[in-house]
Every structure is written in structure tokens, then in C-alpha cells.
Design a protein around this motif. Sequence first.
Motif, PDB file in Angstrom:
ATOM      1  N   MET A 121      49.567  45.476  34.806  1.00 62.06           N
ATOM      2  CA  MET A 121      48.164  45.594  35.089  1.00 62.06           C
ATOM      3  C   MET A 121      47.610  44.217  35.452  1.00 62.06           C
ATOM      4  N   THR A 122      46.853  44.156  36.499  1.00 69.16           N
ATOM      5  CA  THR A 122      46.225  42.916  36.943  1.00 69.16           C
ATOM      6  C   THR A 122      44.890  42.745  36.226  1.00 69.16           C
ATOM      7  N   ILE A 123      44.628  41.531  35.785  1.00 69.45           N
ATOM      8  CA  ILE A 123      43.386  41.206  35.095  1.00 69.45           C
ATOM      9  C   ILE A 123      42.606  40.227  35.956  1.00 69.45           C
ATOM     10  N   GLN A 124      41.310  40.450  36.055  1.00 61.98           N
ATOM     11  CA  GLN A 124      40.464  39.535  36.803  1.00 61.98           C
ATOM     12  C   GLN A 124      39.742  38.584  35.858  1.00 61.98           C
ATOM     13  N   VAL A 125      39.623  37.329  36.325  1.00 60.24           N
ATOM     14  CA  VAL A 125      39.003  36.266  35.546  1.00 60.24           C
ATOM     15  C   VAL A 125      37.978  35.566  36.426  1.00 60.24           C
ATOM     16  N   ALA A 126      36.754  35.438  35.919  1.00 61.55           N
ATOM     17  CA  ALA A 126      35.704  34.699  36.627  1.00 61.55           C
ATOM     18  C   ALA A 126      35.728  33.253  36.141  1.00 61.55           C
ATOM     19  N   VAL A 127      35.679  32.325  37.081  1.00 64.59           N
ATOM     20  CA  VAL A 127      35.719  30.904  36.746  1.00 64.59           C
ATOM     21  C   VAL A 127      34.476  30.222  37.309  1.00 64.59           C
ATOM     22  N   ALA A 128      33.757  29.508  36.437  1.00 60.56           N
ATOM     23  CA  ALA A 128      32.578  28.758  36.867  1.00 60.56           C
ATOM     24  C   ALA A 128      33.020  27.343  37.232  1.00 60.56           C
ATOM     25  N   SER A 129      32.934  27.028  38.522  1.00 67.66           N
ATOM     26  CA  SER A 129      33.405  25.739  39.013  1.00 67.66           C
ATOM     27  C   SER A 129      32.499  25.227  40.122  1.00 67.66           C
ATOM     28  N   TYR A 189      39.662  35.140  40.018  1.00 64.53           N
ATOM     29  CA  TYR A 189      41.121  35.061  40.067  1.00 64.53           C
ATOM     30  C   TYR A 189      41.719  36.335  39.513  1.00 64.53           C
ATOM     31  N   ARG A 190      42.892  36.660  40.001  1.00 65.74           N
ATOM     32  CA  ARG A 190      43.674  37.765  39.451  1.00 65.74           C
ATOM     33  C   ARG A 190      44.904  37.184  38.779  1.00 65.74           C
ATOM     34  N   ILE A 191      45.190  37.697  37.585  1.00 63.37           N
ATOM     35  CA  ILE A 191      46.418  37.339  36.882  1.00 63.37           C
ATOM     36  C   ILE A 191      47.259  38.599  36.802  1.00 63.37           C
ATOM     37  N   GLY A 192      48.447  38.545  37.417  1.00 55.05           N
ATOM     38  CA  GLY A 192      49.353  39.692  37.409  1.00 55.05           C
ATOM     39  C   GLY A 192      50.171  39.746  36.139  1.00 55.05           C
ATOM     40  N   GLU A 193      50.863  40.847  35.943  1.00 52.66           N
ATOM     41  CA  GLU A 193      51.715  41.004  34.762  1.00 52.66           C
ATOM     42  C   GLU A 193      52.793  39.929  34.700  1.00 52.66           C
ATOM     43  N   ASP A 194      53.180  39.405  35.858  1.00 50.39           N
ATOM     44  CA  ASP A 194      54.200  38.359  35.895  1.00 50.39           C
ATOM     45  C   ASP A 194      53.617  36.968  35.596  1.00 50.39           C
ATOM     46  N   GLY A 195      52.299  36.905  35.347  1.00 49.47           N
ATOM     47  CA  GLY A 195      51.654  35.631  35.025  1.00 49.47           C
ATOM     48  C   GLY A 195      51.176  34.856  36.232  1.00 49.47           C
ATOM     49  N   ARG A 196      51.466  35.353  37.411  1.00 49.98           N
ATOM     50  CA  ARG A 196      51.008  34.655  38.623  1.00 49.98           C
ATOM     51  C   ARG A 196      49.509  34.821  38.795  1.00 49.98           C
ATOM     52  N   THR A 197      48.889  33.748  39.275  1.00 50.04           N
ATOM     53  CA  THR A 197      47.452  33.789  39.524  1.00 50.04           C
ATOM     54  C   THR A 197      47.194  33.641  41.016  1.00 50.04           C
ATOM     55  N   GLU A 198      46.137  34.308  41.456  1.00 54.07           N
ATOM     56  CA  GLU A 198      45.731  34.158  42.851  1.00 54.07           C
ATOM     57  C   GLU A 198      44.217  34.234  42.931  1.00 54.07           C
ATOM     58  N   LEU A 199      43.662  33.417  43.816  1.00 54.13           N
ATOM     59  CA  LEU A 199      42.228  33.459  44.055  1.00 54.13           C
ATOM     60  C   LEU A 199      41.931  34.698  44.877  1.00 54.13           C
ATOM     61  N   ALA A 200      41.097  35.583  44.339  1.00 53.40           N
ATOM     62  CA  ALA A 200      40.772  36.825  45.028  1.00 53.40           C
ATOM     63  C   ALA A 200      39.503  36.702  45.864  1.00 53.40           C
ATOM     64  N   GLU A 201      38.504  35.986  45.317  1.00 55.15           N
ATOM     65  CA  GLU A 201      37.250  35.832  46.070  1.00 55.15           C
ATOM     66  C   GLU A 201      36.378  34.741  45.485  1.00 55.15           C
ATOM     67  N   ASP A 202      35.428  34.339  46.270  1.00 56.23           N
ATOM     68  CA  ASP A 202      34.385  33.400  45.886  1.00 56.23           C
ATOM     69  C   ASP A 202      33.113  34.247  45.864  1.00 56.23           C
ATOM     70  N   VAL A 243      41.291  24.211  36.792  1.00 53.17           N
ATOM     71  CA  VAL A 243      41.286  25.675  36.839  1.00 53.17           C
ATOM     72  C   VAL A 243      42.701  26.207  36.632  1.00 53.17           C
ATOM     73  N   GLU A 244      43.666  25.658  37.350  1.00 53.98           N
ATOM     74  CA  GLU A 244      45.041  26.159  37.260  1.00 53.98           C
ATOM     75  C   GLU A 244      45.598  26.038  35.849  1.00 53.98           C
ATOM     76  N   SER A 245      45.271  24.974  35.152  1.00 55.04           N
ATOM     77  CA  SER A 245      45.732  24.784  33.779  1.00 55.04           C
ATOM     78  C   SER A 245      45.122  25.838  32.853  1.00 55.04           C
ATOM     79  N   ALA A 246      43.822  26.045  32.964  1.00 54.32           N
ATOM     80  CA  ALA A 246      43.145  27.039  32.122  1.00 54.32           C
ATOM     81  C   ALA A 246      43.675  28.438  32.403  1.00 54.32           C
ATOM     82  N   LEU A 247      43.858  28.759  33.673  1.00 57.97           N
ATOM     83  CA  LEU A 247      44.398  30.080  34.027  1.00 57.97           C
ATOM     84  C   LEU A 247      45.832  30.236  33.533  1.00 57.97           C
TER      85      LEU A 247
END
Length: 141
Positions: free
Chosen positions: A1-9, A28-41, A98-102
Motif C-alpha cells: 500500500m502506498t502512503i502519501q506524506v505532505a511536507v512543508a518546505s 510524496y508517496r512512500i511505497g511498500e518497498d520504502g521508495r519515495t517519489e514526489l507526486a505533486e506540489d 526532506v529525503e532524510s525525514a522521508l
Amino acid sequence: MTIQVAVASVDGLAVNQHFGRAERFLIYRIGEDGRTELAEDRPVRRACGNGDHETEALAAAAAALADCRFALVARIGPAAEKALAKRGVLAFETAGPVESALGKLAAHLSRSRSRTAPASPDSSALVNPIPLQFNPTTTKE
């Protein structure tokens, strides 16, 4: 399951914006494999100014993030925190890249998945429900 995370930056590189002062959130989206990707601004109406918050703008900003499970912010006030929690979004005060926190959040989620199925967010749990080792620079316990 993909989880979405809002980041204030402010700059897109660090978690460095107060929730109420944010005019946009990086989603950002975090996939089950732990990969993160920027989905939108995602633009939002700024909810705070001069120490006060506008109740309608605060509710609108929280509603705009309702599809996220977590919000990573430099600071957040109790009214904003409650508005997010009411929508199932858990807020974390943190600072740094951001990448460290994610990455730390993804690692925590991975450990949680390996132990049990992730619980749905508890609206009574507010700032920092993730163990302290997650938070790069925790401001609240």
C-alpha cells in the motif's frame, strides 16, 4: 500500500516551513518497498499571519491534505494539529533534509509492517506518535 506524506518546505530541499505559513505542500508517496517519489506540489491558502490563524483557511489547508497519512512540518500549532488529526493525518515536527525525514519515516513504516498490519491513524494521537528515533530533531515528545 502506498502512503502519501505532505511536507512543508520553503525550498523543496528541507522540512523548514511552519504548517500555518505554508502556501504549498510537497506531496510524496512512500511505497511498500520504502521508495519515495514526489507526486505533486500542492498549493494551499496560507492559514496564519501575524501570530493569528484564520479558522476557515486552517480547515481548508487540513482538508487539502486529507488524502495524506502524515504531515512533516517545522512547526505546527495545536489548532492545526487537531484539524489534521480530525482528517486522519498525523503531524510531525521535524527539521532537516526532506529525503532524510522521508527515509526515516519509510524505515519506521517498514518495521511496523513487519511486526503487524499498520493501524489506522488515531485522531487522539497528535504530534510525534512515531518513536523518537524517527525524528531527526524532535521539538515535542
